[in-house]
Design an enzyme around this catalytic site. Structure first.
Site, short mmCIF file in Angstrom:
data_model
loop_
_atom_site.label_atom_id
_atom_site.label_comp_id
_atom_site.label_asym_id
_atom_site.label_seq_id
_atom_site.Cartn_x
_atom_site.Cartn_y
_atom_site.Cartn_z
N ASP A 44 -17.71 50.51 -23.78
CA ASP A 44 -17.17 50.42 -22.42
C ASP A 44 -16.84 48.98 -22.08
OD1 ASP A 44 -17.23 51.95 -19.49
OD2 ASP A 44 -17.80 49.83 -19.36
N TYR A 49 -13.50 42.05 -17.57
CA TYR A 49 -14.56 41.42 -18.36
C TYR A 49 -14.05 40.30 -19.25
CZ TYR A 49 -17.09 45.77 -17.19
OH TYR A 49 -17.67 46.83 -16.56
N LYS A 74 -10.75 49.54 -18.04
CA LYS A 74 -10.59 49.79 -16.61
C LYS A 74 -9.47 48.94 -16.02
CE LYS A 74 -15.61 50.28 -16.49
NZ LYS A 74 -15.92 49.40 -17.63
N HIS A 105 -11.15 50.63 -11.64
CA HIS A 105 -12.44 49.93 -11.62
C HIS A 105 -13.14 50.01 -10.26
CE1 HIS A 105 -14.58 46.43 -13.89
NE2 HIS A 105 -15.44 47.17 -13.23
N ILE A 226 -24.42 53.59 -20.21
CA ILE A 226 -23.84 52.50 -21.00
C ILE A 226 -24.71 51.24 -20.90
CG2 ILE A 226 -21.44 53.24 -21.12
CD1 ILE A 226 -20.93 51.59 -18.55
N LYS A 228 -26.41 47.69 -21.78
CA LYS A 228 -25.82 46.52 -22.42
C LYS A 228 -26.93 45.58 -22.87
CE LYS A 228 -24.71 41.96 -21.50
NZ LYS A 228 -25.22 40.90 -20.60
N SER A 229 -26.79 45.09 -24.10
CA SER A 229 -27.67 44.05 -24.61
C SER A 229 -26.95 43.37 -25.76
CB SER A 229 -29.00 44.64 -25.11
OG SER A 229 -29.79 43.62 -25.68
N VAL A 230 -27.20 42.07 -25.93
CA VAL A 230 -26.64 41.38 -27.09
C VAL A 230 -27.70 41.22 -28.17
CG1 VAL A 230 -24.86 40.16 -25.80
CG2 VAL A 230 -27.13 39.12 -26.04
N ARG A 234 -32.78 45.18 -29.25
CA ARG A 234 -32.64 45.96 -28.01
C ARG A 234 -31.59 47.04 -28.17
NH1 ARG A 234 -34.53 43.51 -23.37
NH2 ARG A 234 -36.68 43.10 -23.97
N ASN A 238 -32.42 50.87 -27.49
CA ASN A 238 -31.73 51.66 -26.46
C ASN A 238 -31.11 52.94 -27.00
OD1 ASN A 238 -32.37 49.79 -24.49
ND2 ASN A 238 -30.38 48.75 -24.54
#
Length: 273
Positions: A44, A49, A74, A105, A226, A228-230, A234, A238
């Site tokens: 997503d 972004y 979006k 959006h 959705i 989010k983690s970098v 993690r 998730n």
């Protein structure tokens, strides 16, 4: 990985995806590459972004067939009057031949162009360049107007949704109209939700992290999520939520956490362009 059926020509969306909000452009390709290797098949992103290029690069270079990766982007707020051009710009940045899901959006009710934008998005859908179209951050009022004036029901509405903001009215409206609910900020943006004592109790009971408990709650409600983690660990944590089930009393315990508390903007007043 579970998938849910959209109300659009049998299109299916993976129920748990990977969000890339706030991931810098120069880190997006590596983050999405790691997510795809970890098993995510739903990415997503959004024009706003600034990382569509990296997302598209990772999808193209993943070695996965295009039809195996579901990509959402979006339409940004400044582009409600230039949907066609904005869509093509997103498609170019992604370097893909189609988008699986294209969303408005934000509704920006003061600008009052979201119905016009929706009509233009319907043409993109009919042309096959977007497999499905939907909305993000729309309220019952916005969705009702959209459907009444165009006769076109969104396939999904992506809204802020977590145990502190459970959006009962929105979810009921979605279900009544065949619209899937997608949760952004599903585990609360690190704003204290995961430290809630009730989640600590459930974490101990199931031997799972609070984030896994909350994501499992979403899945059992039927939400698309959705996170989010970098962090690679993690990301793996998730997605590892499909091999246990929360008991009904534990679903109810999480349901009791609702505060009506937003961490993000209010769709009725948000007007950033």
């Amino acid at each position: 990985m579970n998938s849910l059926l959209l109300n659009t020509d049998g299109v299916q969306i993976p129920q748990l995806g990977y969000g890339v909000w706030q991931i810098p452009a120069d880190e997006a390709a590596q983050a999405v590459t790691t997510a795809l290797k970890t098993g995510y098949r739903h990415i997503d992103t959004a024009a706003a972004y600034g990382n569509e290029d990296g997302v598209g690069q990772a999808v193209r270079e993943s070695g996965l067939p295009r039809e195996k990766v579901f990509v959402t982007t979006k339409l940004w707020n400044a582009d409600h009057g230039r949907v066609e051009a904005a869509f093509e710009e997103s498609l170019t940045r992604l370097g893909l031949d189609h988008i699986d899901l294209f969303l408005i959006h934000w509704p920006l009710p003061k600008q009052d162009r979201y119905v016009q934008a929706w009509t233009a998005m319907e043409k993109i859908y009919r042309d096959g360049r977007a497999k499905a179209i939907g909305t993000s951050n729309f309220t019952v009022e916005h969705l009702t107007r959209l459907m009444n004036e165009t006769g076109i029901v969104p396939s999904i509405n992506q809204i802020e949704l977590h145990p502190y903001l459970q959006q009962h009215e929105m979810r009921a409206f979605h279900e009544a109209n065949g619209i899937l609910t997608e949760a952004w900020s599903p585990i609360g943006q690190g704003r204290g939700l995961l430290d809630d004592p009730a989640l600590a109790v459930l974490s101990g009971k199931y031997g799972r992290t609070p984030a896994q408990i909350v994501l499992r709650w979403h899945l059992q409600l039927g939400n698309v999520v959705i996170p989010k983690s970098v962090s690679p660990s993690r990301m793996a944590e998730n997605i590892n939520v499909f091999d246990f089930v929360l008991d009904p009393e534990d679903m109810a315990a999480i349901g009791a956490l609702n505060r009506g508390e937003r961490f993000g903007p209010d769709p009725d007043t948000f007007n950033m362009r």
